[in-house]
Design an enzyme around this catalytic site. Structure first.
Site, PDB file in Angstrom:
ATOM      1  N   ASP A 153      64.765  17.300  30.137  1.00  0.00           N
ATOM      2  CA  ASP A 153      66.276  18.096  30.611  1.00  0.00           C
ATOM      3  C   ASP A 153      66.870  17.964  29.503  1.00  0.00           C
ATOM      4  O   ASP A 153      67.585  17.617  28.223  1.00  0.00           O
ATOM      5  CB  ASP A 153      66.477  16.900  31.810  1.00  0.00           C
ATOM      6  CG  ASP A 153      67.791  18.187  32.796  1.00  0.00           C
ATOM      7  OD1 ASP A 153      67.177  19.388  32.655  1.00  0.00           O
ATOM      8  OD2 ASP A 153      68.551  17.811  32.427  1.00  0.00           O
ATOM      9  N   ASP A 168      71.112  20.329  29.995  1.00  0.00           N
ATOM     10  CA  ASP A 168      72.897  19.945  30.979  1.00  0.00           C
ATOM     11  C   ASP A 168      72.348  18.398  30.761  1.00  0.00           C
ATOM     12  O   ASP A 168      71.495  18.372  32.370  1.00  0.00           O
ATOM     13  CB  ASP A 168      72.734  20.325  31.491  1.00  0.00           C
ATOM     14  CG  ASP A 168      72.363  22.289  30.809  1.00  0.00           C
ATOM     15  OD1 ASP A 168      73.272  22.768  29.863  1.00  0.00           O
ATOM     16  OD2 ASP A 168      72.202  23.548  31.467  1.00  0.00           O
ATOM     17  N   ASP A 184      68.374  13.610  34.261  1.00  0.00           N
ATOM     18  CA  ASP A 184      69.801  12.969  34.688  1.00  0.00           C
ATOM     19  C   ASP A 184      69.641  12.639  36.132  1.00  0.00           C
ATOM     20  O   ASP A 184      71.187  12.885  36.272  1.00  0.00           O
ATOM     21  CB  ASP A 184      71.211  13.944  33.474  1.00  0.00           C
ATOM     22  CG  ASP A 184      71.249  14.977  34.044  1.00  0.00           C
ATOM     23  OD1 ASP A 184      69.987  16.308  33.833  1.00  0.00           O
ATOM     24  OD2 ASP A 184      72.288  15.766  34.370  1.00  0.00           O
TER      25      ASP A 184
END
Length: 236
Positions: free
Chosen positions: A12, A14, A182
């Site tokens: 991922d 961001d 995240d």
């Protein structure tokens, strides 16, 4: 983790590789100001990140209108969505990367994965037009064989489709393709796709503790990935 015999890794963007909350805050609040909507707090924006720019704008717009005492229903939000999106896209492209930074340990983690010979794909819900320039400006692009954004497929994470399509592009089996993210979005998508998942502890998870989300491991730095994949003890 070593027993998985990984063929590839999806990562991922961001909150996992780049701390982009500053870019989101500046671009979105400039867009809201253009439409005479009160600016949003960083905390609200951070809680709303992760499910794509459309979700971010609709969530923040609805909240800000309600805070301003405007009667809010879905039609009111939709009436403003397109003009806010247009201004948001304009501002984001103008400042992309200016108010963001790569998290500590990311470059080390990417170098470890490259040394292990694992092909990498960046898989984010961020629009591709935002993603590619950001990755180039932060020095991330050379590590990735594939890059997919939130508009690359018919659906976004937490739907499993983007992960399955990325595995196809990497020519890897989902069960042997690690997802590094995240948030619970990444974990939900990975579980549905049949991919193992590792979660970073420092990102954006809608205001919820990330360790409450089941994963193979929770890491404080991507520099720990090499040790984890080689079966060595991870120092926490």
């Amino acid at each position: 983790m070593k027993s998985l015999q990984l063929q590839a890794v999806m990562i991922d963007l961001d909150g996992t590789m780049v701390d982009t909350i500053g870019d989101f805050e500046v671009a979105l609040n400039r867009a809201l100001t253009d439409l005479q909507v009160p600016p949003a707090s960083r905390a609200l924006i951070e809680r709303s990140i992760g499910k794509g720019s459309e979700h971010l704008i609709r969530t923040v717009l609805g909240h800000q209108l309600a805070q301003a005492g405007v009667p809010v229903d879905a039609s009111e939000v939709e009436a403003l969505f397109t003009p806010v999106w247009t201004r948001y896209e304009h501002h984001y492209l103008a400042i992309n990367g200016e108010f963001s930074q790569v998290f500590p340990g990311v470059m080390e983690g990417l170098a470890q994965l490259k040394a292990m010979g694992l092909p990498l794909a960046c898989l984010t819900n961020k629009p591709l037009s935002f993603t590619r320039p950001l990755m180039a400006s932060k020095g991330l692009a050379p590590y990735f064989a594939q890059v997919f954004g939130g508009d690359s497929f018919e659906r976004k994470k937490p739907d499993p489709l983007p992960l399955l399509k990325t595995c196809e592009a990497l020519q890897s089996s989902p069960a042997r393709t690690l997802m590094v993210g995240d948030s619970s979005n990444d974990a939900q998508a990975a579980n549905a796709a049949g991919c193992p998942v590792v979660l970073m502890t420092y990102g954006y998870n809608h205001g919820e503790p990330i360790r409450n989300t089941p994963a193979r491991a929770w890491l404080d730095s991507m520099a720990q990935l090499g040790d984890l994949l080689e079966g060595r003890e991870v120092v926490r």
